[in-house]
Scaffold this motif. Sequence first.
Motif, PDB file in Angstrom:
ATOM      1  N   LEU A 131      30.206 -11.685   0.579  1.00 35.77           N
ATOM      2  CA  LEU A 131      30.077 -10.230   0.539  1.00 35.77           C
ATOM      3  C   LEU A 131      29.033  -9.815  -0.486  1.00 35.77           C
ATOM      4  CD1 LEU A 131      31.276  -7.764   1.920  1.00 35.77           C
ATOM      5  CD2 LEU A 131      32.933  -7.592   0.062  1.00 35.77           C
ATOM      6  N   GLN A 132      28.945 -10.563  -1.573  1.00 35.86           N
ATOM      7  CA  GLN A 132      27.911 -10.262  -2.569  1.00 35.86           C
ATOM      8  C   GLN A 132      26.515 -10.406  -1.961  1.00 35.86           C
ATOM      9  OE1 GLN A 132      26.510 -13.231  -5.159  1.00 35.86           O
ATOM     10  NE2 GLN A 132      26.599 -11.978  -7.004  1.00 35.86           N
ATOM     11  N   GLN A 133      26.341 -11.442  -1.125  1.00 36.95           N
ATOM     12  CA  GLN A 133      25.038 -11.663  -0.503  1.00 36.95           C
ATOM     13  C   GLN A 133      24.678 -10.545   0.471  1.00 36.95           C
ATOM     14  OE1 GLN A 133      22.960 -14.340  -1.448  1.00 36.95           O
ATOM     15  NE2 GLN A 133      24.537 -14.278  -3.005  1.00 36.95           N
ATOM     16  N   ILE A 134      25.686  -9.931   1.080  1.00 34.55           N
ATOM     17  CA  ILE A 134      25.433  -8.888   2.057  1.00 34.55           C
ATOM     18  C   ILE A 134      25.205  -7.535   1.405  1.00 34.55           C
ATOM     19  CG2 ILE A 134      26.438  -7.626   4.008  1.00 34.55           C
ATOM     20  CD1 ILE A 134      27.898 -10.216   4.747  1.00 34.55           C
ATOM     21  N   LEU A 135      25.975  -7.204   0.365  1.00 39.86           N
ATOM     22  CA  LEU A 135      25.934  -5.863  -0.217  1.00 39.86           C
ATOM     23  C   LEU A 135      25.229  -5.831  -1.575  1.00 39.86           C
ATOM     24  CD1 LEU A 135      29.555  -4.663   0.665  1.00 39.86           C
ATOM     25  CD2 LEU A 135      27.427  -4.196   1.884  1.00 39.86           C
ATOM     26  N   TYR A 136      25.736  -6.614  -2.508  1.00 39.30           N
ATOM     27  CA  TYR A 136      25.238  -6.540  -3.886  1.00 39.30           C
ATOM     28  C   TYR A 136      23.758  -6.896  -3.963  1.00 39.30           C
ATOM     29  CZ  TYR A 136      24.993  -7.639  -8.895  1.00 39.30           C
ATOM     30  OH  TYR A 136      24.646  -7.682 -10.216  1.00 39.30           O
ATOM     31  N   ARG A 137      23.365  -7.934  -3.232  1.00 39.82           N
ATOM     32  CA  ARG A 137      21.980  -8.379  -3.302  1.00 39.82           C
ATOM     33  C   ARG A 137      21.026  -7.311  -2.777  1.00 39.82           C
ATOM     34  NH1 ARG A 137      21.161 -13.654  -0.230  1.00 39.82           N
ATOM     35  NH2 ARG A 137      20.521 -12.274   1.460  1.00 39.82           N
ATOM     36  N   GLN A 138      21.482  -6.562  -1.768  1.00 37.95           N
ATOM     37  CA  GLN A 138      20.614  -5.512  -1.228  1.00 37.95           C
ATOM     38  C   GLN A 138      20.313  -4.462  -2.287  1.00 37.95           C
ATOM     39  OE1 GLN A 138      19.938  -6.789   1.638  1.00 37.95           O
ATOM     40  NE2 GLN A 138      21.710  -8.124   1.415  1.00 37.95           N
ATOM     41  N   LEU A 139      21.333  -4.141  -3.095  1.00 36.94           N
ATOM     42  CA  LEU A 139      21.126  -3.180  -4.171  1.00 36.94           C
ATOM     43  C   LEU A 139      20.102  -3.698  -5.163  1.00 36.94           C
ATOM     44  CD1 LEU A 139      21.949  -0.565  -5.666  1.00 36.94           C
ATOM     45  CD2 LEU A 139      23.736  -1.913  -6.797  1.00 36.94           C
ATOM     46  N   MET A 140      20.183  -4.973  -5.492  1.00 35.01           N
ATOM     47  CA  MET A 140      19.224  -5.549  -6.426  1.00 35.01           C
ATOM     48  C   MET A 140      17.805  -5.534  -5.848  1.00 35.01           C
ATOM     49  SD  MET A 140      20.979  -6.230  -9.100  1.00 35.01           S
ATOM     50  CE  MET A 140      21.884  -4.752  -8.653  1.00 35.01           C
ATOM     51  N   TYR A 141      17.695  -5.721  -4.529  1.00 34.01           N
ATOM     52  CA  TYR A 141      16.386  -5.663  -3.894  1.00 34.01           C
ATOM     53  C   TYR A 141      15.751  -4.288  -4.093  1.00 34.01           C
ATOM     54  CZ  TYR A 141      17.723  -9.830  -1.182  1.00 34.01           C
ATOM     55  OH  TYR A 141      18.103 -11.070  -0.802  1.00 34.01           O
ATOM     56  N   VAL A 142      16.550  -3.267  -3.803  1.00 25.88           N
ATOM     57  CA  VAL A 142      16.021  -1.908  -3.877  1.00 25.88           C
ATOM     58  C   VAL A 142      15.663  -1.550  -5.314  1.00 25.88           C
ATOM     59  CG1 VAL A 142      16.508   0.508  -3.385  1.00 25.88           C
ATOM     60  CG2 VAL A 142      17.329  -1.250  -1.835  1.00 25.88           C
ATOM     61  N   VAL A 143      16.470  -2.015  -6.258  1.00 22.78           N
ATOM     62  CA  VAL A 143      16.177  -1.759  -7.663  1.00 22.78           C
ATOM     63  C   VAL A 143      14.839  -2.380  -8.054  1.00 22.78           C
ATOM     64  CG1 VAL A 143      16.883  -2.321 -10.017  1.00 22.78           C
ATOM     65  CG2 VAL A 143      18.570  -1.481  -8.388  1.00 22.78           C
ATOM     66  N   LEU A 144      14.620  -3.636  -7.648  1.00 21.14           N
ATOM     67  CA  LEU A 144      13.364  -4.292  -8.013  1.00 21.14           C
ATOM     68  C   LEU A 144      12.188  -3.628  -7.314  1.00 21.14           C
ATOM     69  CD1 LEU A 144      12.258  -6.683  -9.679  1.00 21.14           C
ATOM     70  CD2 LEU A 144      12.126  -7.933  -7.540  1.00 21.14           C
ATOM     71  N   LEU A 145      12.385  -3.232  -6.072  1.00 27.17           N
ATOM     72  CA  LEU A 145      11.311  -2.545  -5.360  1.00 27.17           C
ATOM     73  C   LEU A 145      10.973  -1.238  -6.058  1.00 27.17           C
ATOM     74  CD1 LEU A 145       9.421  -2.631  -2.971  1.00 27.17           C
ATOM     75  CD2 LEU A 145      11.199  -1.565  -1.578  1.00 27.17           C
ATOM     76  N   GLN A 146      11.999  -0.545  -6.519  1.00 25.96           N
ATOM     77  CA  GLN A 146      11.761   0.682  -7.261  1.00 25.96           C
ATOM     78  C   GLN A 146      10.990   0.390  -8.551  1.00 25.96           C
ATOM     79  OE1 GLN A 146      15.243   2.413  -8.888  1.00 25.96           O
ATOM     80  NE2 GLN A 146      14.247   4.271  -9.595  1.00 25.96           N
ATOM     81  N   SER A 147      11.318  -0.703  -9.214  1.00 26.03           N
ATOM     82  CA  SER A 147      10.612  -1.077 -10.435  1.00 26.03           C
ATOM     83  C   SER A 147       9.149  -1.363 -10.152  1.00 26.03           C
ATOM     84  CB  SER A 147      11.275  -2.309 -11.067  1.00 26.03           C
ATOM     85  OG  SER A 147      12.631  -2.054 -11.361  1.00 26.03           O
ATOM     86  N   TRP A 148       8.887  -2.057  -9.039  1.00 27.27           N
ATOM     87  CA  TRP A 148       7.503  -2.309  -8.644  1.00 27.27           C
ATOM     88  C   TRP A 148       6.754  -1.005  -8.413  1.00 27.27           C
ATOM     89  CZ3 TRP A 148       3.983  -6.161  -8.071  1.00 27.27           C
ATOM     90  CH2 TRP A 148       4.424  -7.469  -8.256  1.00 27.27           C
ATOM     91  N   ILE A 149       7.394  -0.089  -7.719  1.00 30.66           N
ATOM     92  CA  ILE A 149       6.743   1.195  -7.449  1.00 30.66           C
ATOM     93  C   ILE A 149       6.457   1.930  -8.748  1.00 30.66           C
ATOM     94  CG2 ILE A 149       7.090   3.468  -6.405  1.00 30.66           C
ATOM     95  CD1 ILE A 149       8.679   2.043  -4.189  1.00 30.66           C
ATOM     96  N   THR A 150       7.418   1.903  -9.669  1.00 29.69           N
ATOM     97  CA  THR A 150       7.214   2.548 -10.971  1.00 29.69           C
ATOM     98  C   THR A 150       6.047   1.915 -11.714  1.00 29.69           C
ATOM     99  OG1 THR A 150       9.585   3.021 -11.098  1.00 29.69           O
ATOM    100  CG2 THR A 150       8.320   3.183 -13.144  1.00 29.69           C
ATOM    101  N   ALA A 151       5.992   0.578 -11.680  1.00 26.93           N
ATOM    102  CA  ALA A 151       4.920  -0.122 -12.391  1.00 26.93           C
ATOM    103  C   ALA A 151       3.554   0.160 -11.767  1.00 26.93           C
ATOM    104  CB  ALA A 151       5.204  -1.624 -12.392  1.00 26.93           C
ATOM    105  N   LEU A 152       3.489   0.111 -10.433  1.00 28.72           N
ATOM    106  CA  LEU A 152       2.206   0.298  -9.760  1.00 28.72           C
ATOM    107  C   LEU A 152       1.698   1.726  -9.861  1.00 28.72           C
ATOM    108  CD1 LEU A 152       2.829  -1.849  -6.552  1.00 28.72           C
ATOM    109  CD2 LEU A 152       1.411  -2.432  -8.529  1.00 28.72           C
ATOM    110  N   THR A 153       2.618   2.682  -9.967  1.00 28.18           N
ATOM    111  CA  THR A 153       2.205   4.082 -10.066  1.00 28.18           C
ATOM    112  C   THR A 153       2.036   4.531 -11.506  1.00 28.18           C
ATOM    113  OG1 THR A 153       4.530   4.781  -9.955  1.00 28.18           O
ATOM    114  CG2 THR A 153       3.281   4.720  -7.888  1.00 28.18           C
ATOM    115  N   GLY A 154       2.241   3.613 -12.457  1.00 27.14           N
ATOM    116  CA  GLY A 154       2.059   3.964 -13.857  1.00 27.14           C
ATOM    117  C   GLY A 154       3.166   4.834 -14.413  1.00 27.14           C
ATOM    118  N   GLY A 155       4.335   4.795 -13.788  1.00 27.80           N
ATOM    119  CA  GLY A 155       5.451   5.623 -14.252  1.00 27.80           C
ATOM    120  C   GLY A 155       6.031   5.112 -15.557  1.00 27.80           C
ATOM    121  N   ARG A 156       6.741   5.985 -16.224  1.00 29.39           N
ATOM    122  CA  ARG A 156       7.395   5.642 -17.483  1.00 29.39           C
ATOM    123  C   ARG A 156       8.901   5.754 -17.286  1.00 29.39           C
ATOM    124  NH1 ARG A 156       5.106   2.967 -21.311  1.00 29.39           N
ATOM    125  NH2 ARG A 156       6.360   4.027 -22.881  1.00 29.39           N
ATOM    126  N   LEU A 157       9.624   4.839 -17.858  1.00 25.77           N
ATOM    127  CA  LEU A 157      11.078   4.839 -17.751  1.00 25.77           C
ATOM    128  C   LEU A 157      11.661   4.890 -19.150  1.00 25.77           C
ATOM    129  CD1 LEU A 157      13.525   4.501 -15.836  1.00 25.77           C
ATOM    130  CD2 LEU A 157      13.371   2.048 -16.224  1.00 25.77           C
TER     131      LEU A 157
END
Length: 733
Positions: free
Chosen positions: A673-699
């Motif tokens: 169940l972790q592979q189906i649900l939890y991992r997807q959340l981590m994917y989206v989080v990392l993708l969001q981090s990439w977008i923040t980094a590439l767009t020069g955003g500040r966190l």
Amino acid sequence: MASRTRRPGAAPGAPDGSRRRRLPMRLLLPVLVLVALMAMLMLRGYVHSEILADHRIRAEAATDKVPEKILDGGPVIDTRSGRATSLKLPDHRLVLTFDDGPDPTWTPKVLDVLKKHHAHAVFFVTGTMASRYPDLVKRMVDEGHEVGLHTFNHPDLSFQSKKRIDWELSQNQLALAGAAGVRTSLFRPPYSSFADAMDDKSWPVTEYIGTRGYITVVNNTDSEDWQKPGVRQIIRNATPKSGKGAIVLMHDSGGDRHQTVQALDRFLPEMKDKGYEFDNLTEALDAPTAHTAVAGPELWKGKAWIFLVQASEHITDVLVVGLSIIGSLVIGRFVLMLLLSGIHARRVRRKDFRWGAPVTQPVSVLVPAYNEAKCIENTVRSLMASEHPVEVLVIDDGSSDGTARIVEAMGLPNVRVVRQLNAGKPAALNRGLANARHDIIVMMDGDTVFEPSTVRELVQPFGDPRVGAVAGNAKVGNRDSLIGAWQHIEYVMGFNLDRRMYDVLRCMPTIPGAVGAFRRSALERVGGMSDDTLAEDTDITMAMHRDGWRVVYAEKARAWTEAPESVQQLWSQRYRWSYGTMQAIWKHRRALVERGPSGRFGRVGLPLVSLFMVLAPLLAPLIDVFLLYGVVFGPTQKTIMAWLGVLAIQVVCAAYAFRLDRERMTHLISLPLQQILYRQLMYVVLLQSWITALTGGRLRWQKLRRTGVVEAPGGPVPRQQARRESDERRPVG
């Protein structure tokens, strides 16, 4: 920021108006990217006949409803006027027709042979192939050949509704318009044969096709090249008898067509010597061309369609390459972790293993605290139970909940409170370092509790003068909830196996903020804690490596930390971690070109961290995207087996990690169940981090809400500790 919305009937700007919930941008952008990828896969599946395709082929039916003049007539059937007529070709006129293309391998060869012998032909193209290879369709038209429709994805139209037939025709025309800028009035039904093979199932379709403005073209001479009977037999099959005119059926797609090409190269000159002409259908019938130029919106719709299909082809090709990369990275990481973590465990568990002389001198424990009123007492009391002499500095970073007062009211010896205005965790740690009395500095979070042996185990590696920092074994204390259990698996499998691996490779990327120790001199040489990134623990660890220090892992130095208990808090924490890790990698990128012992981290560690902690998680969603696609559209069984194979590897890796850490295996029940649900959340989080980094955003730093559920020794933790202490007497393979 969410915007305010009015209650029904409320005026704009009403002070008590409720807030309208919008999808947060941090979720919206990654979701849009994933949706776009799925859309490209769906489009590719559509043009590859994997979606909405119908491969049924009906059996022959009666011919009661088919007019005799059609059954006995020629291969060109016209029902456009409401009356059925058929046409035959004049003698010594041959119309070569090629079905199912264009094919990127065989269609160019066929076109080359036709051009060589100055012959024209008719190509009945499917929309799927025309969409994928538009340049070949354009070449057909430019070189004077005629193009006809063969439906979009080649279904037997006898099974289809009128709506589906219209859709097949319109999509086929759309592809043709985008590829060559023309429409056509020629149509050949899939699985068609001679006119006398028309029956009560196919005839109504032919009549309906005529009402849509199309001439149906079958054949009266079948080369049977699809059976690959040999070049001579193809020529014999394609040769009409007694100088009659004929429409010859051949194929330029659907498999290996080298016999077709060779037969065509011999057939054309031989038949020309016999007085035959090879024309387009309309040329052979002395009729107006079947092509009509397309302009305006229809043309642009066609071009847009071709553009999208080409984009989907290129994107999915890239995705397949990415899937291969992520597959290699995942398998490679698992192999490395299993191999090197086993080496690490055997090395540090040898009876004669020593870091050096035992470390017995007192150490300073720094506890940065910001609004930790619910946790701080448990944290401090766990330190007071330490088996190693410690001084405790609680650095209150401008708390507003009385954190400092709680510690002061405890009145414990060797516990000091240092207050400062809110300046962030790195500043708090540097303030604590300035006030510390001892040469070894232990750092922990305000929501963490130590076992009595933790500090002692954590500082023993400093018996080796080359060691500048030590990573402890961080454990999830609140693992009873499902989200806590998932993080527990992640900590044991992902973090601690990683640390064993990186220890053996001598390129540990992170000293966890929950439990880590440093030489004071090493900290001072690299300038202390920095606020350049949001992952100050990763930043300082990389700085240690670049300064030439060894960083190692102490498996018995266990610390129990409070993991986020909601998706929102988990998102905030992992977003900060992943974004901070990217910042740290970028900050220390020059390590890649540094020489000497300090350059080992740049040569080995930084590439591995970039691959395993940034690139691999970014590409990992491709596994699930292709899994979903394969389950829905096939091949379902192979897809599920492949996913179960990957899951089995993860189960083996996780079980081994739990065995090394002497953890109970029961928590692994939630791994699928972790592979189906939890991992997807981590994917989206990392993708969001990439977008923040590439767009020069500040966190900015985000404070997690604490509950204080992780108790000091005397509560649940010592019972777990006692169980593990007894388990440690058992040998581990």
